[in-house]
Design a protein around this motif. Structure first.
Motif, PDB file in Angstrom:
ATOM      1  N   ARG A 185      52.437  27.360  30.967  1.00 17.73           N
ATOM      2  CA  ARG A 185      53.101  28.570  31.449  1.00 17.73           C
ATOM      3  C   ARG A 185      52.099  29.638  31.889  1.00 17.73           C
ATOM      4  N   SER A 186      51.303  30.083  30.961  1.00 18.93           N
ATOM      5  CA  SER A 186      50.480  31.270  31.170  1.00 18.93           C
ATOM      6  C   SER A 186      49.304  31.008  32.105  1.00 18.93           C
ATOM      7  N   ALA A 187      49.112  31.916  33.066  1.00 15.04           N
ATOM      8  CA  ALA A 187      47.959  31.815  33.970  1.00 15.04           C
ATOM      9  C   ALA A 187      46.647  32.090  33.250  1.00 15.04           C
ATOM     10  N   ASN A 188      46.702  32.601  32.016  1.00 16.93           N
ATOM     11  CA  ASN A 188      45.479  32.777  31.228  1.00 16.93           C
ATOM     12  C   ASN A 188      44.756  31.451  31.018  1.00 16.93           C
ATOM     13  N   TYR A 189      45.519  30.355  31.056  1.00 19.42           N
ATOM     14  CA  TYR A 189      44.940  29.030  30.811  1.00 19.42           C
ATOM     15  C   TYR A 189      44.978  28.163  32.074  1.00 19.42           C
ATOM     16  N   ARG A 190      45.173  28.818  33.229  1.00 17.87           N
ATOM     17  CA  ARG A 190      45.210  28.101  34.510  1.00 17.87           C
ATOM     18  C   ARG A 190      44.197  28.757  35.458  1.00 17.87           C
ATOM     19  N   PRO A 191      42.943  28.346  35.420  1.00 17.64           N
ATOM     20  CA  PRO A 191      41.880  29.069  36.142  1.00 17.64           C
ATOM     21  C   PRO A 191      42.058  29.087  37.657  1.00 17.64           C
ATOM     22  N   ILE A 192      42.571  28.028  38.247  1.00 15.79           N
ATOM     23  CA  ILE A 192      42.729  28.004  39.704  1.00 15.79           C
ATOM     24  C   ILE A 192      43.954  28.827  40.118  1.00 15.79           C
ATOM     25  N   TYR A 193      45.081  28.588  39.452  1.00 17.69           N
ATOM     26  CA  TYR A 193      46.296  29.325  39.787  1.00 17.69           C
ATOM     27  C   TYR A 193      46.091  30.824  39.603  1.00 17.69           C
ATOM     28  N   ARG A 194      45.326  31.213  38.574  1.00 18.28           N
ATOM     29  CA  ARG A 194      45.102  32.633  38.315  1.00 18.28           C
ATOM     30  C   ARG A 194      44.452  33.321  39.511  1.00 18.28           C
ATOM     31  N   GLN A 195      43.518  32.669  40.163  1.00 16.90           N
ATOM     32  CA  GLN A 195      42.886  33.261  41.349  1.00 16.90           C
ATOM     33  C   GLN A 195      43.872  33.384  42.506  1.00 16.90           C
ATOM     34  N   PHE A 196      44.678  32.342  42.715  1.00 21.56           N
ATOM     35  CA  PHE A 196      45.686  32.403  43.766  1.00 21.56           C
ATOM     36  C   PHE A 196      46.727  33.491  43.476  1.00 21.56           C
ATOM     37  N   PHE A 197      47.040  33.696  42.184  1.00 20.48           N
ATOM     38  CA  PHE A 197      48.018  34.723  41.827  1.00 20.48           C
ATOM     39  C   PHE A 197      47.532  36.104  42.244  1.00 20.48           C
ATOM     40  N   TRP A 198      46.263  36.414  41.988  1.00 21.62           N
ATOM     41  CA  TRP A 198      45.759  37.737  42.348  1.00 21.62           C
ATOM     42  C   TRP A 198      45.639  37.903  43.856  1.00 21.62           C
ATOM     43  N   VAL A 199      45.407  36.811  44.570  1.00 15.34           N
ATOM     44  CA  VAL A 199      45.472  36.876  46.036  1.00 15.34           C
ATOM     45  C   VAL A 199      46.898  37.199  46.470  1.00 15.34           C
ATOM     46  N   PHE A 200      47.880  36.586  45.809  1.00 19.45           N
ATOM     47  CA  PHE A 200      49.293  36.851  46.106  1.00 19.45           C
ATOM     48  C   PHE A 200      49.644  38.315  45.873  1.00 19.45           C
ATOM     49  N   VAL A 201      49.171  38.888  44.763  1.00 21.82           N
ATOM     50  CA  VAL A 201      49.415  40.301  44.478  1.00 21.82           C
ATOM     51  C   VAL A 201      48.813  41.178  45.570  1.00 21.82           C
ATOM     52  N   ALA A 202      47.585  40.869  45.983  1.00 18.84           N
ATOM     53  CA  ALA A 202      46.924  41.638  47.044  1.00 18.84           C
ATOM     54  C   ALA A 202      47.700  41.530  48.352  1.00 18.84           C
ATOM     55  N   VAL A 203      48.220  40.341  48.648  1.00 18.53           N
ATOM     56  CA  VAL A 203      49.000  40.137  49.874  1.00 18.53           C
ATOM     57  C   VAL A 203      50.276  40.978  49.840  1.00 18.53           C
ATOM     58  N   CYS A 204      50.920  41.059  48.689  1.00 21.60           N
ATOM     59  CA  CYS A 204      52.141  41.876  48.567  1.00 21.60           C
ATOM     60  C   CYS A 204      51.837  43.350  48.826  1.00 21.60           C
ATOM     61  N   PHE A 205      50.728  43.844  48.278  1.00 24.05           N
ATOM     62  CA  PHE A 205      50.340  45.232  48.536  1.00 24.05           C
ATOM     63  C   PHE A 205      49.999  45.436  50.010  1.00 24.05           C
TER      64      PHE A 205
END
Length: 428
Positions: free
Chosen positions: A331-351
């Motif tokens: 579940r948690s992106a804390n333990y998903r190193p690749i997905y975590r990077q893509f998630f922050w790219v997604f947040v930046a894209v939303c902004f």
């Protein structure tokens, strides 16, 4: 409402008599006092309480404002000015309601991003998550209708643009548009319809919130580690541990809210809305409220009117598909190193989409919006499925207690009573 045991024992004869006929106090106690919550919850889990507080503020201030508002094209603008100038504390009610909508969306966006980061949409919480998306859709509809009610220039032209966009929907578009207009163009019947719907929808939101909380108490809360409650040491009672944290976070958020009301009440609005609606004068740049800007950018990124409408609605609907698009068992992106990077790219894209939504639809702004729109959908349709298949997660802690204290360490202090957590809280 809750799936775990009820530890409430009435003391007086009256309380016992009432509880045996309507166990309301026991329901509240089991849901908001003894309810077991993971002991590792952080402050991102307080935004649910913040959202409930702001829903109450919006309903109370909205009912009061409705007593003085006149829903017609000729009187709406003047009635808002009457509220601001002549009604006792009318300025406070109006600013609290207008800025409350923005604070509502700030909290809901943090809530959504938290769900996506920590995987709170995964089984068994799919229905809980989908109910949250339904609340978000109702919020967007309510906010749009409310934005049109002051009947200033931006209100009128915003209503005109959106209702014309809806006409692009095949088969039913023209019917929806004529029902909203109440005539052959935006006018007094439109204001009356928008006011009626704006007054009705918050009560629908409140009803879905009850279902949302019910579903939460059936499946239990997710947590930053994304692992289930396995023993009484993994959890603490909702009151006082989560309650104190919720109250503190709500008070801090209210301070920010108060700053906007008393020092920057019009900062999040548009100056053109203080000009009475004039169908003969088109504003130089028509923009919605800030919380709609990412979707407005997606709408304008496509040259086709129908294509833009489809993408705009799909951008919200695709959120509801996240439980089935994410193939990872963690579940948690804390333990998903690749997905975590893509998630922050997604947040930046939303902004970035939000910033582009406020810019003119021309030149490089359109190209940037198209790139961001492509990544927005790629995050759900490509990144989520592929990361789950090819990513190697880091090692998860053995329990929630271990995620707090570290491996092999003990903890002292309160936990939930043995047996208080029922089967739904032990699910993965």
């Amino acid at each position: 409402m809750s799936a775990h045991g009820n530890t409430y024992v009435p003391k007086s004869r009256l309380a016992k008599w009432f509880e045996s006929r309507l166990p309301l106090v026991g329901l509240v106690h089991s849901s908001f006092v003894s309810f077991p919550v993971p002991r590792n919850l952080n402050y991102f889990w307080t935004f649910g309480a913040i959202l409930i507080a702001f829903l109450g503020i919006q309903i109370i201030t909205g009912v009061w404002l409705a007593m003085h508002y006149q829903p017609s094209a000729t009187e709406a603008f003047d009635s808002v000015e009457h509220i601001m100038r002549d009604v006792n504390y009318g300025w406070l009610l109006r600013y609290a309601h207008a800025n409350g909508a923005s604070m509502f969306f700030v909290a809901v966006y943090v809530h959504i991003f938290r769900n996506l980061y920590y995987g709170s949409y995964k089984a068994p919480r799919e229905v809980l998550y989908i109910l949250g998306v339904v609340i978000y859709l109702l919020m967007m509809a309510t906010a749009f209708l409310g934005y049109t009610l002051p009947w200033g220039q931006m209100s009128f032209w915003g209503a005109t643009v959106i209702t014309n966009i809806l006409a692009a929907i095949p088969v039913v578009g023209d019917t929806i548009q004529s029902l909203l207009w109440g005539g052959y163009s935006v006018g007094s019947p439109t204001v009356n319809r928008f006011f009626s719907l704006h007054f009705l929808l918050p009560w629908m939101i409140a009803g879905v919130v009850v279902l949302h909380v019910w579903a939460l108490h059936v499946t239990g809360q997710n947590n930053p580690a994304g692992i289930p409650i396995k023993s009484s040491k993994d959890a603490v009672p909702f009151t006082p541990y989560a309650t104190v944290k919720d109250v503190f976070a709500t008070v801090v958020f209210m301070i920010l809210f108060a700053w906007f009301i008393f020092y920057q009440p019009n900062y999040l609005g548009h100056a053109d809305n203080y000009i009475p609606a004039n169908p003969a004068v088109t504003p130089a740049h028509i923009v919605p409220e800030w919380y709609f800007l990412p979707f407005y950018a997606i709408l304008r990124a496509v040259p086709s009117k129908l294509g833009g409408v489809i993408l705009m609605f799909s951008a919200v609907i695709i959120l509801a598909l996240a439980p089935w698009l994410d193939t990872s068992r963690v579940r948690s992106a804390n333990y998903r190193p690749i997905y975590r990077q893509f998630f922050w790219v997604f947040v930046a894209v939303c902004f970035l989409l939000g910033w582009l939504g406020a810019k003119p639809p021309e030149g490089g702004y359109v190209i940037a919006a198209q790139i961001c729109t492509a990544y927005y959908f790629a995050h759900f349709l490509i990144v989520m499925p592929l990361c789950g298949l090819f990513e190697t997660p880091t090692k998860l802690p053995g329990s929630i207690l271990e995620s707090v204290t570290g491996p092999g360490k003990q903890v002292s202090g309160a936990g939930i009573p043995a047996g208080a957590a029922a089967a739904p809280h032990t699910k993965g």
